[in-house]
Scaffold this motif. Structure first.
Motif, PDB file in Angstrom:
ATOM      1  N   GLN A 139       0.842  -1.198   0.000  1.00 19.63           N
ATOM      2  CA  GLN A 139       0.000   0.000   0.000  1.00 19.63           C
ATOM      3  C   GLN A 139       0.877   1.249   0.000  1.00 19.63           C
ATOM      4  O   GLN A 139       0.626   2.198  -0.735  1.00 19.63           O
ATOM      5  N   ARG A 140       1.923   1.186   0.789  1.00 17.98           N
ATOM      6  CA  ARG A 140       2.848   2.330   0.842  1.00 17.98           C
ATOM      7  C   ARG A 140       3.447   2.570  -0.551  1.00 17.98           C
ATOM      8  O   ARG A 140       3.512   3.686  -1.047  1.00 17.98           O
ATOM      9  N   ASN A 141       3.854   1.490  -1.223  1.00 12.11           N
ATOM     10  CA  ASN A 141       4.480   1.633  -2.541  1.00 12.11           C
ATOM     11  C   ASN A 141       3.512   2.188  -3.581  1.00 12.11           C
ATOM     12  O   ASN A 141       3.867   3.058  -4.373  1.00 12.11           O
ATOM     13  N   LEU A 142       2.290   1.663  -3.599  1.00 15.55           N
ATOM     14  CA  LEU A 142       1.350   2.120  -4.625  1.00 15.55           C
ATOM     15  C   LEU A 142       0.892   3.548  -4.364  1.00 15.55           C
ATOM     16  O   LEU A 142       0.647   4.313  -5.295  1.00 15.55           O
ATOM     17  N   ILE A 143       0.812   3.910  -3.094  1.00 13.44           N
ATOM     18  CA  ILE A 143       0.424   5.287  -2.787  1.00 13.44           C
ATOM     19  C   ILE A 143       1.567   6.241  -3.172  1.00 13.44           C
ATOM     20  O   ILE A 143       1.351   7.301  -3.746  1.00 13.44           O
ATOM     21  N   LEU A 144       2.786   5.809  -2.907  1.00 14.71           N
ATOM     22  CA  LEU A 144       3.944   6.612  -3.329  1.00 14.71           C
ATOM     23  C   LEU A 144       3.922   6.793  -4.847  1.00 14.71           C
ATOM     24  O   LEU A 144       4.149   7.885  -5.369  1.00 14.71           O
ATOM     25  N   ARG A 145       3.620   5.717  -5.534  1.00 13.81           N
ATOM     26  CA  ARG A 145       3.568   5.775  -7.003  1.00 13.81           C
ATOM     27  C   ARG A 145       2.517   6.796  -7.466  1.00 13.81           C
ATOM     28  O   ARG A 145       2.771   7.609  -8.351  1.00 13.81           O
ATOM     29  N   HIS A 146       1.366   6.737  -6.839  1.00 17.59           N
ATOM     30  CA  HIS A 146       0.312   7.705  -7.164  1.00 17.59           C
ATOM     31  C   HIS A 146       0.803   9.134  -6.932  1.00 17.59           C
ATOM     32  O   HIS A 146       0.580  10.032  -7.747  1.00 17.59           O
ATOM     33  N   GLN A 147       1.508   9.329  -5.825  1.00 21.51           N
ATOM     34  CA  GLN A 147       1.972  10.689  -5.504  1.00 21.51           C
ATOM     35  C   GLN A 147       3.002  11.184  -6.510  1.00 21.51           C
ATOM     36  O   GLN A 147       3.011  12.349  -6.888  1.00 21.51           O
ATOM     37  N   VAL A 148       3.869  10.258  -6.937  1.00 20.65           N
ATOM     38  CA  VAL A 148       4.883  10.636  -7.926  1.00 20.65           C
ATOM     39  C   VAL A 148       4.198  11.054  -9.229  1.00 20.65           C
ATOM     40  O   VAL A 148       4.500  12.100  -9.806  1.00 20.65           O
ATOM     41  N   VAL A 149       3.234  10.239  -9.668  1.00 16.89           N
ATOM     42  CA  VAL A 149       2.557  10.534 -10.941  1.00 16.89           C
ATOM     43  C   VAL A 149       1.762  11.839 -10.829  1.00 16.89           C
ATOM     44  O   VAL A 149       1.747  12.661 -11.740  1.00 16.89           O
ATOM     45  N   LYS A 150       1.148  12.040  -9.684  1.00 15.34           N
ATOM     46  CA  LYS A 150       0.381  13.282  -9.497  1.00 15.34           C
ATOM     47  C   LYS A 150       1.316  14.493  -9.521  1.00 15.34           C
ATOM     48  O   LYS A 150       1.013  15.513 -10.127  1.00 15.34           O
ATOM     49  N   TYR A 151       2.455  14.343  -8.872  1.00 14.91           N
ATOM     50  CA  TYR A 151       3.433  15.434  -8.865  1.00 14.91           C
ATOM     51  C   TYR A 151       3.841  15.770 -10.300  1.00 14.91           C
ATOM     52  O   TYR A 151       3.922  16.936 -10.697  1.00 14.91           O
ATOM     53  N   ILE A 152       4.092  14.720 -11.088  1.00 14.48           N
ATOM     54  CA  ILE A 152       4.516  14.917 -12.482  1.00 14.48           C
ATOM     55  C   ILE A 152       3.426  15.665 -13.258  1.00 14.48           C
ATOM     56  O   ILE A 152       3.692  16.625 -13.970  1.00 14.48           O
ATOM     57  N   ARG A 153       2.189  15.197 -13.093  1.00 14.23           N
ATOM     58  CA  ARG A 153       1.080  15.822 -13.851  1.00 14.23           C
ATOM     59  C   ARG A 153       0.948  17.299 -13.484  1.00 14.23           C
ATOM     60  O   ARG A 153       0.842  18.152 -14.364  1.00 14.23           O
ATOM     61  N   ASP A 154       0.978  17.591 -12.199  1.00 12.99           N
ATOM     62  CA  ASP A 154       0.822  18.985 -11.761  1.00 12.99           C
ATOM     63  C   ASP A 154       1.982  19.837 -12.266  1.00 12.99           C
ATOM     64  O   ASP A 154       1.799  20.936 -12.784  1.00 12.99           O
ATOM     65  N   PHE A 155       3.177  19.310 -12.122  1.00 11.18           N
ATOM     66  CA  PHE A 155       4.398  20.027 -12.508  1.00 11.18           C
ATOM     67  C   PHE A 155       4.356  20.394 -13.993  1.00 11.18           C
ATOM     68  O   PHE A 155       4.628  21.526 -14.375  1.00 11.18           O
ATOM     69  N   LEU A 156       3.993  19.415 -14.813  1.00  6.64           N
ATOM     70  CA  LEU A 156       4.021  19.659 -16.255  1.00  6.64           C
ATOM     71  C   LEU A 156       2.848  20.535 -16.700  1.00  6.64           C
ATOM     72  O   LEU A 156       3.007  21.393 -17.568  1.00  6.64           O
ATOM     73  N   ALA A 157       1.694  20.310 -16.086  1.00  8.10           N
ATOM     74  CA  ALA A 157       0.537  21.124 -16.466  1.00  8.10           C
ATOM     75  C   ALA A 157       0.832  22.603 -16.176  1.00  8.10           C
ATOM     76  O   ALA A 157       0.529  23.483 -16.981  1.00  8.10           O
ATOM     77  N   GLU A 158       1.495  22.855 -15.038  1.00 11.27           N
ATOM     78  CA  GLU A 158       1.855  24.237 -14.687  1.00 11.27           C
ATOM     79  C   GLU A 158       2.790  24.869 -15.708  1.00 11.27           C
ATOM     80  O   GLU A 158       2.892  26.078 -15.813  1.00 11.27           O
ATOM     81  N   ARG A 159       3.530  24.026 -16.402  1.00 11.48           N
ATOM     82  CA  ARG A 159       4.503  24.549 -17.371  1.00 11.48           C
ATOM     83  C   ARG A 159       4.011  24.458 -18.809  1.00 11.48           C
ATOM     84  O   ARG A 159       4.805  24.424 -19.742  1.00 11.48           O
ATOM     85  N   GLY A 160       2.716  24.355 -18.966  1.00  9.37           N
ATOM     86  CA  GLY A 160       2.149  24.437 -20.313  1.00  9.37           C
ATOM     87  C   GLY A 160       2.159  23.143 -21.110  1.00  9.37           C
ATOM     88  O   GLY A 160       1.980  23.159 -22.326  1.00  9.37           O
TER      89      GLY A 160
END
Ligand code: ASP
Length: 588
Positions: A139-160
């Protein structure tokens, strides 16, 4: 909702409230009157108390419940007596006194404990993956994975950047692996190929003017499952227009730095990420994916070795090869047997043998190669390698690539033995200036070192026509803790240059047009200079989670025979399905 709170949520301030929880029985303790149940959901655990004096029915249900039963519990939150407080548990200050317990679903005894992190055979975990995924580690691993992917999506969306999906049913992609093919029912005898990456499509999106694209993309490669590979894996696929390699690298560096600092609990060792040329990486570490968490650098001792009487050394140097050394600090007390065991490692990496010597406390040497290094020769060796009394010096003499592979294997082995690679530390580095091609001796042609859409460095472009082997590619690999975690490049955006590369890699024009005609044609309609990269999500999450392989961070992975052991895939299909697909299976 069948619950008012999660099992990880209740605190002292909830005392007195009537709440309803639902979850799984983690453990149950029957004290002969009171029954205690640790009720678990993905947010945490809450202690339930079933007291026959409070509610006979709740107590009865609690006495029937077993591990992994699914319960709904309504009750009153009360403070635990001081001596019963559990500081290890978020909810450790309270407990829930049950008034109603409803068994929502019973459970068979699971094949392994869910509540403990004890080691369970992997095949069993795979077969009962849905139970394995209940465990804390997964559970810890899959939640970490979700957080990483979410971070990526937010980061890139902010940069156009725009997230765009590309098809899974497509055409062969040249990433160098075997394709997974999907037969077409509508077109007898024809096949789709699952993408080894969305490479062509993302480049076409640049032709289409999107400028900044990304996708969390599934890639499929039918490779032998040696080591830590999966037939399908996930990449952050990314492409940008009007960029140079420094632009892509700096974007990814900022992204990765943010992920490590904001999402993980690991320590980032180097900022900015060190940049090594391919040659420097090979010379210093014997690999283009060096683990920089530790030193153990290789030393080229060819010049000193050439002056010895040792035929293996002089022979290798005369043949144009190299003699390189690795110093294992403090391992000078290795016995002959122990040193010989190390030979197996270098042989597995392809080298013929391993020579060694140990530096004695008085500065003299002992061991197989010691008699070739006496007096001045030994002094030169110690000076060049930095070996100290008490150290073990290991030599491989062979062709350069063989020496590199062997000492890379040995370097990783010593890092393991000496516990130099701390899993809580993350060290990224960039490797750049790869040769654009490697010579394929067997097939007498050039192989692209990255893929065939990678451009040469602008200053090396003319070499495509004069000396292709000397051309460096506009390619960049991101390496983390000894793994290649991303590869990318500035692309060719010019039809003539792309055709020249096809020619060099021995792809005749007819085949090239059949496979990539759409790209060649697209290049004639106004193609912006562009480049991109594709970090591997599985591997990055694996490193951040401190896990030893990517199966631990994939919800439903395949095993090393490329099978899903839970669903039993691949499996035989109905004859009618094969018929519709115009396929006949030939048993061999
Ligand atoms: N398509 C490449 C890969 O999968 C990455 C890239 O060049 O962007 O490795």
């Amino acid at each position: 909702m069948l619950k008012t709170h999660t099992c990880g949520e209740l605190r002292k301030e909830h005392v007195g409230q009537t709440v309803t929880l639902a979850g799984w029985v983690n453990r149950r303790r029957d004290h002969g009157g009171l029954i205690f149940i640790d009720l678990r959901d993905r947010w945490g655990m809450t202690q339930i108390v079933a007291d026959p004096a409070q509610s006979g029915e709740a107590h009865k249900a609690a006495s029937e419940a077993r591990g992994e039963y699914v319960l709904q519990v309504t009750g009153v939150v009360r403070a635990r007596p001081e001596e019963m407080v559990n500081p290890d548990l978020g909810t450790g200050e309270i407990e829930l006194e049950a008034t109603v317990i409803k068994i929502l679903n019973p459970a068979k005894t699971p094949p392994f404990y869910i509540y403990s992190d004890e080691k369970v055979e992997e095949a069993l975990r795979m077969k009962y993956r849905y139970l394995d995924l209940r465990r804390r580690r997964m559970q810890r691993n899959l939640i970490l994975r979700h957080q990483v992917v979410k971070y990526i999506r937010d980061f890139l969306a902010e940069r156009g950047f725009v997230e765009i999906e590309t098809p899974v049913l497509f055409k062969t992609t040249p990433e160098g692996a075997r394709d997974y093919l999907v037969p077409s029912r509508v077109h007898p005898g024809k096949f789709y190929a699952l993408p080894q990456s969305p490479q062509q499509l993302k480049q076409l999106l640049m032709v289409a003017g999107y400028e900044r694209y990304f996708q969390i993309a599934r890639c499929f490669r039918d490779e032998d499952q040696r080591g830590d590979r999966q037939p399908e894996f996930t990449q952050l696929d990314l492409e940008m227009s009007f960029v140079e390699r420094a632009d892509v690298m700096s974007l990814i560096e900022t992204l990765m730095t943010g992920i490590v600092k904001d999402v993980s609990d690991c320590e980032l060792l180097y900022e900015p990420f060190p940049r090594l040329t391919y040659k420097e990486a090979m010379d210093r570490f014997g690999t283009d994916r060096p683990d920089l968490r530790y030193g153990l650098e290789l030393t080229d001792v060819s010049a000193i070795a050439a002056k010895t009487e040792f035929k293996v050394f002089t022979g290798a140097v005369e043949a144009g090869g190299a003699v390189k050394a690795l110093v294992a600090p403090g391992c000078g007390d290795y016995s002959r047997r122990q040193a010989e065991e190390l030979e197996v490692i270098v042989q597995e990496a392809g080298a013929k043998g391993l020579a060694w010597l140990a530096v004695n406390a008085d500065g003299t040497a002992r061991g197989g190669a010691a008699r070739f290094f006496e007096g001045e020769r030994l002094a030169e060796l110690l000076e060049a390698t930095g070996a100290q009394p008490g150290d073990l010096v290991l030599f491989v003499a062979d062709e350069y690539t063989m020496v590199s592979a062997a000492l890379d294997a040995l370097r990783r082995e010593f890092a393991r033995r000496l516990e130099l690679a701390d899993p809580k530390k993350i060290s990224f580095c960039w490797v750049i200036d790869f040769p654009l091609f490697f010579w394929n001796e067997e097939e007498q042609r050039w192989d692209p070192s990255h893929h065939l859409f990678t451009a040469p460095l602008p200053e090396d472009a003319h070499l495509l026509y004069t000396d292709p082997g000397a051309a460096r590619g506009a390619q960049y690999d991101l390496v983390c803790n000894g793994y290649e975690v991303a590869g990318g490049s500035i692309r060719i955006h010019d039809r003539a240059m792309q055709e020249r590369v096809f020619e060099l890699i021995g792809l005749d024009m007819a085949t090239a047009r059949e496979r990539f005609g759409h790209m060649l044609e697209a290049f004639e309609y106004g193609t912006p200079p562009h480049g991109g990269i594709a970090p591997g999500i599985d591997r990055i999450v694996m490193l951040l989670a401190g896990e030893p392989n990517i199966r631990e961070v994939i919800a439903f992975p395949k095993n090393q025979q490329a099978s899903d052991m839970m669903a039993d895939a691949p499996s035989v299909v109905e004859p009618i399905q094969l018929e519709e697909l115009h396929i006949r299976v030939v048993e061999d």
